[in-house]
Each structure stands twice: as C-alpha cells, then as structure tokens.
Write a protein that holds these residues in place. Structure first.
Motif, PDB file in Angstrom:
ATOM      1  N   VAL A  40       0.795  -0.977  -0.019  1.00  0.00           N
ATOM      2  CA  VAL A  40       0.119   0.416  -0.143  1.00  0.00           C
ATOM      3  C   VAL A  40       1.089   0.920   0.249  1.00  0.00           C
ATOM      4  O   VAL A  40       1.957   1.472   0.723  1.00  0.00           O
ATOM      5  N   VAL A  41       0.551   2.691  -0.473  1.00  0.00           N
ATOM      6  CA  VAL A  41       0.803   3.961  -0.758  1.00  0.00           C
ATOM      7  C   VAL A  41       0.289   4.757  -0.323  1.00  0.00           C
ATOM      8  O   VAL A  41      -1.264   4.820  -0.382  1.00  0.00           O
ATOM      9  N   PRO A  42       0.946   5.442   1.086  1.00  0.00           N
ATOM     10  CA  PRO A  42       0.705   6.369   1.575  1.00  0.00           C
ATOM     11  C   PRO A  42      -0.530   7.648   1.593  1.00  0.00           C
ATOM     12  O   PRO A  42       0.963   7.689   0.800  1.00  0.00           O
ATOM     13  N   GLU A  43      -0.907   8.301   1.570  1.00  0.00           N
ATOM     14  CA  GLU A  43      -1.714   9.184   1.047  1.00  0.00           C
ATOM     15  C   GLU A  43      -0.918  10.302   0.669  1.00  0.00           C
ATOM     16  O   GLU A  43      -0.267  11.342   0.199  1.00  0.00           O
ATOM     17  N   ALA A  44      -1.020  10.621   2.186  1.00  0.00           N
ATOM     18  CA  ALA A  44      -0.796  11.654   3.276  1.00  0.00           C
ATOM     19  C   ALA A  44       1.035  11.999   3.247  1.00  0.00           C
ATOM     20  O   ALA A  44       2.255  12.505   4.072  1.00  0.00           O
ATOM     21  N   LEU A  45       2.515  10.994   2.529  1.00  0.00           N
ATOM     22  CA  LEU A  45       3.524  11.394   2.971  1.00  0.00           C
ATOM     23  C   LEU A  45       4.297  11.705   2.068  1.00  0.00           C
ATOM     24  O   LEU A  45       4.476  11.727   0.567  1.00  0.00           O
ATOM     25  N   ASN A  46       4.745  13.429   2.074  1.00  0.00           N
ATOM     26  CA  ASN A  46       6.195  13.949   1.292  1.00  0.00           C
ATOM     27  C   ASN A  46       7.025  13.822   1.621  1.00  0.00           C
ATOM     28  O   ASN A  46       7.822  13.844   2.852  1.00  0.00           O
ATOM     29  N   THR A  47       7.419  12.246   0.462  1.00  0.00           N
ATOM     30  CA  THR A  47       9.633  11.995   1.169  1.00  0.00           C
ATOM     31  C   THR A  47      10.399  13.745   0.524  1.00  0.00           C
ATOM     32  O   THR A  47      11.335  12.802   0.589  1.00  0.00           O
ATOM     33  N   ASP A  48       9.710  14.525  -0.390  1.00  0.00           N
ATOM     34  CA  ASP A  48      10.508  15.385  -0.741  1.00  0.00           C
ATOM     35  C   ASP A  48      11.207  16.277   0.701  1.00  0.00           C
ATOM     36  O   ASP A  48      12.088  16.153  -0.012  1.00  0.00           O
ATOM     37  N   GLU A  49      10.596  15.800   2.190  1.00  0.00           N
ATOM     38  CA  GLU A  49      11.091  16.509   3.219  1.00  0.00           C
ATOM     39  C   GLU A  49      12.399  15.882   3.519  1.00  0.00           C
ATOM     40  O   GLU A  49      13.013  15.888   4.305  1.00  0.00           O
ATOM     41  N   PHE A  50      12.618  14.469   2.411  1.00  0.00           N
ATOM     42  CA  PHE A  50      14.303  13.481   3.199  1.00  0.00           C
ATOM     43  C   PHE A  50      15.401  14.340   1.818  1.00  0.00           C
ATOM     44  O   PHE A  50      15.751  13.392   1.834  1.00  0.00           O
ATOM     45  N   GLY A  51      15.067  15.046   0.980  1.00  0.00           N
ATOM     46  CA  GLY A  51      15.683  15.371   0.155  1.00  0.00           C
ATOM     47  C   GLY A  51      15.284  15.419  -1.420  1.00  0.00           C
ATOM     48  O   GLY A  51      14.749  14.225  -1.363  1.00  0.00           O
ATOM     49  N   ARG A  68      15.811   4.434   5.648  1.00  0.00           N
ATOM     50  CA  ARG A  68      15.060   3.600   6.563  1.00  0.00           C
ATOM     51  C   ARG A  68      14.478   5.125   6.897  1.00  0.00           C
ATOM     52  O   ARG A  68      13.076   4.782   7.160  1.00  0.00           O
ATOM     53  N   LEU A  69      14.657   6.543   6.234  1.00  0.00           N
ATOM     54  CA  LEU A  69      13.560   7.433   7.072  1.00  0.00           C
ATOM     55  C   LEU A  69      12.368   7.446   6.956  1.00  0.00           C
ATOM     56  O   LEU A  69      10.814   7.835   6.762  1.00  0.00           O
ATOM     57  N   LYS A  70      12.022   7.303   5.335  1.00  0.00           N
ATOM     58  CA  LYS A  70      11.034   7.189   4.716  1.00  0.00           C
ATOM     59  C   LYS A  70       9.899   6.456   5.386  1.00  0.00           C
ATOM     60  O   LYS A  70       8.964   6.067   5.800  1.00  0.00           O
ATOM     61  N   ALA A  71      10.904   4.735   5.009  1.00  0.00           N
ATOM     62  CA  ALA A  71       9.534   3.320   5.536  1.00  0.00           C
ATOM     63  C   ALA A  71       9.693   4.217   6.841  1.00  0.00           C
ATOM     64  O   ALA A  71       8.508   3.700   6.773  1.00  0.00           O
ATOM     65  N   GLU A  72      10.188   5.050   8.041  1.00  0.00           N
ATOM     66  CA  GLU A  72       9.788   4.417   9.441  1.00  0.00           C
ATOM     67  C   GLU A  72       8.333   5.491   9.365  1.00  0.00           C
ATOM     68  O   GLU A  72       7.230   5.524  10.124  1.00  0.00           O
ATOM     69  N   LYS A  73       8.700   7.129   8.014  1.00  0.00           N
ATOM     70  CA  LYS A  73       7.595   7.957   8.450  1.00  0.00           C
ATOM     71  C   LYS A  73       5.970   6.710   8.117  1.00  0.00           C
ATOM     72  O   LYS A  73       5.315   7.360   8.476  1.00  0.00           O
ATOM     73  N   ALA A  74       6.611   6.314   7.170  1.00  0.00           N
ATOM     74  CA  ALA A  74       5.001   5.371   6.449  1.00  0.00           C
ATOM     75  C   ALA A  74       4.829   4.345   7.323  1.00  0.00           C
ATOM     76  O   ALA A  74       3.173   4.732   7.610  1.00  0.00           O
ATOM     77  N   MET A  75       5.342   4.038   7.529  1.00  0.00           N
ATOM     78  CA  MET A  75       5.215   2.827   8.721  1.00  0.00           C
ATOM     79  C   MET A  75       4.209   4.204  10.220  1.00  0.00           C
ATOM     80  O   MET A  75       3.045   3.302  10.815  1.00  0.00           O
ATOM     81  N   ALA A  76       4.571   4.894  10.524  1.00  0.00           N
ATOM     82  CA  ALA A  76       4.388   5.511  11.127  1.00  0.00           C
ATOM     83  C   ALA A  76       2.841   6.521  10.865  1.00  0.00           C
ATOM     84  O   ALA A  76       1.728   6.517  12.098  1.00  0.00           O
ATOM     85  N   LEU A  77       2.917   6.685   9.802  1.00  0.00           N
ATOM     86  CA  LEU A  77       1.388   7.287   9.660  1.00  0.00           C
ATOM     87  C   LEU A  77       0.174   6.181   9.516  1.00  0.00           C
ATOM     88  O   LEU A  77      -0.783   6.722   9.356  1.00  0.00           O
ATOM     89  N   THR A  78       0.772   5.056   9.283  1.00  0.00           N
ATOM     90  CA  THR A  78      -0.359   3.730   8.317  1.00  0.00           C
ATOM     91  C   THR A  78      -0.271   2.723   9.429  1.00  0.00           C
ATOM     92  O   THR A  78      -1.340   2.559   9.394  1.00  0.00           O
ATOM     93  N   GLY A  79       0.638   2.503  10.488  1.00  0.00           N
ATOM     94  CA  GLY A  79       0.625   1.878  11.809  1.00  0.00           C
ATOM     95  C   GLY A  79       0.971   0.310  11.095  1.00  0.00           C
ATOM     96  O   GLY A  79       0.455  -0.111  11.904  1.00  0.00           O
ATOM     97  N   LEU A  80       1.160   0.278  10.598  1.00  0.00           N
ATOM     98  CA  LEU A  80       1.851  -0.774  10.051  1.00  0.00           C
ATOM     99  C   LEU A  80       3.680  -1.190  10.550  1.00  0.00           C
ATOM    100  O   LEU A  80       4.194  -0.325  10.295  1.00  0.00           O
ATOM    101  N   ASP A  81       3.389  -2.510  10.238  1.00  0.00           N
ATOM    102  CA  ASP A  81       5.089  -2.923  10.995  1.00  0.00           C
ATOM    103  C   ASP A  81       6.268  -3.516   9.407  1.00  0.00           C
ATOM    104  O   ASP A  81       6.678  -4.323  10.207  1.00  0.00           O
ATOM    105  N   LEU A  82       5.565  -3.316   9.066  1.00  0.00           N
ATOM    106  CA  LEU A  82       6.641  -3.611   7.416  1.00  0.00           C
ATOM    107  C   LEU A  82       6.776  -2.443   6.918  1.00  0.00           C
ATOM    108  O   LEU A  82       5.623  -1.867   5.773  1.00  0.00           O
ATOM    109  N   GLY A  83       7.532  -1.535   6.872  1.00  0.00           N
ATOM    110  CA  GLY A  83       7.692  -0.909   5.526  1.00  0.00           C
ATOM    111  C   GLY A  83       8.916  -0.830   4.791  1.00  0.00           C
ATOM    112  O   GLY A  83       9.409  -1.253   4.915  1.00  0.00           O
TER     113      GLY A  83
END
Length: 288
Positions: A40-51, A68-83
């Motif tokens: 799945v792809v989160p709608e609210a994630l702005n990966t440009d903030e990481f560069g 790593r930071l991107k994956a961790e942010k996506a997991m935080a947004l969705t609550g999933l444990d696999l990023g």
C-alpha cells in the motif's frame, strides 16, 4: 518446515507500506507480489522532506539513512509494522569514472521480526546527464539525447541555483521545454538542464529500482545456516584475488563474510565470484 518455507511464510500474505510519492510502486509492487506480499502507498506522505534531486532540500543522512527514515515515516502514518522505501544516487562509476551510474537501494524494515534487509543494484543503464545551454536549439538537442519526452527534463538558471530561483520540473513535452528555456534565457541568459531523475519521469530508473527489489527478494530468501532467519547477506568483502600470471593480490574480491543480524552467526566464503584467479589485465603489477 524448510528454511525457504520459513522465510517465505514470514512475508507471505503480509501488507507492507511503501514510502513513495513518485509512483515507485509500479516497479516494486509486481516483484514483491511474487512472494505474496501486498503493498500500500500512503496518501499523506511527502518524501521530498528527506531530500530532492533538484537540491531544494538536502538529503537527510546518507542514502541508506534517508531510505530508512522514509520507511519509518510511512509506518508511523499507517500503523503497519512492515515498511519499505527506495533511494537512488547518481554520479560517476567508482571503477569507470567516465561512465554515469545509478545506485538504487530498496530497504525493508520488519518490526514484527526485528529485521532490516536491503536490496541494491549499481547500474550503468542510466540517462543521468546535465548541460548548461545558451540557445533553445542546444536545449532541444540535449533533451533528445537523454530520451525526451519519455524521460523528463528539469530546467533551472544554473547547476546550483540560489534560493527562490525558478526551477521547472517534470518537463515532458516540447512546448513546456520551449517555454521554460525561453524564460530562463530571457532572465539569466543561460539555462541549466538535467534529466529528471524522479522515478515517475524516468522509465530507465524504474527498471533499475525493479532490479534492486529483485535483489531484496533474493536476500529475503537467504537464510542463516544457524537460526534460519532471512537476510543472511554479505557484510564485508576482502580484496586480494591473486593474479593468474604473477600471483600478486589484486583489488578483486578474494572472500566475502556473511552475517546474521538475528543471532550474529557469520561465515566466510572464498572466491565469491566463482574464480580462483584474476585476469592479468586486472593486476596492477602485470598491467600497471
């Protein structure tokens, strides 16, 4: 249950979140579907903030840290444990300086199993290029050389523009290119053009991301001989493969060390590329 079945079951029918806003799921999802993983792809994630490739935002940390930071942010947004996340880096090849290369990483973080696995490919199959132009004709010639319009182009005043300078991204048709370059030539007398390396505007890069994802899947099936957990991958390479002619050690790999991140078991394998001697052409003594 075999080790391969165990590794397969760790990821089969699980849902991972992919940190992307540049349609990388088009390259990554089909490969992971081979092992039954849903993406799945989160709608609210702005990966440009990481560069950003266009230098408005400096990359956070090195290539792996940013992924790593991107994956961790996506997991935080969705609550999933696999990023998952991917990160690309472009420049000159370390061994062949006149060739451009694309180094792609795809990282998988599994909090359920406390695992991190990284797929990687270094490819010279890239259109990465840039050029300073002072005429519209030169701009069009550059664009054609890099695969335009199927591959996008970015235009800006100079290679390192000042904050607030106009930057035209995602140029994918000739009228956009003409308008952007004409405006830059009017304001600055020059234009800096470069390939748009964002995945959705670069089909060549998409292919390399898919290759890195395939490398990730391969490593997910490499299980530790001691505990059976996946991700038993190379952590160190030792140079020194002897020359076939003079026996002098070369820069080619002699041995590789694999280590398990779960139980810390390690093993050393010699001649990782299946050859016991190096071609004399690779020897600094025979071919200085």
């Amino acid at each position: 249950m075999s080790r391969d079945e165990f590794a397969h079951n760790l990821f089969h029918n699980r849902t991972g979140v992919l940190a992307t806003m540049h349609r990388k799921e088009q390259a990554i999802r089909p490969v992971l579907a081979q092992i039954g993983m849903q993406i799945v792809v989160p709608e609210a994630l702005n990966t440009d903030e990481f560069g950003t490739f266009t230098r408005e935002v400096e990359r956070t940390g090195d290539q792996l840290q940013a992924a790593r930071l991107k994956a961790e942010k996506a997991m935080a947004l969705t609550g999933l444990d696999l990023g998952l996340a991917s990160e690309g880096s472009f420049g000159h090849h370390s061994s062949i300086p006149f060739l451009a290369c694309d180094r792609e990483l795809v990282v998988l973080i599994d909090r359920q199993q406390d695992l991190e696995i990284v797929g990687q490919v270094i490819s010279t199959d890239t259109n990465y290029s840039q050029q300073q132009v002072t005429t519209l004709e030169s701009a069009i010639a550059f664009a054609q050389k890099v695969g335009f319009p199927s591959h996008g182009v970015v235009a800006m005043p100079e290679a390192h523009p000042l904050p607030g300078s106009p930057i035209f991204k995602g140029i994918t048709d000739e009228s956009q290119l003409v308008d952007a370059v004409t405006e830059l030539l009017r304001q600055f007398g020059q234009a800096h053009l470069e390939t748009d390396m964002r995945a959705m505007h670069n089909p060549t890069r998409m292919k390399v991301i898919a290759q890195a994802t395939q490398d990730l899947v391969t490593k997910m099936s490499q299980c530790c001989p001691q505990c059976g957990y996946p991700g038993f991958t190379a952590v160190e390479r030792q140079a020194g493969l002897p020359c076939a002619l003079c026996q002098f050690p070369t820069a080619l790999p002699l041995a590789v060390t694999h280590r398990c991140q779960k139980c810390d078991f390690s093993s050393v394998s010699y001649f990782p590329n299946g050859q016991e001697f190096a071609d004399p052409a690779q020897c600094s003594y025979c071919n200085p």
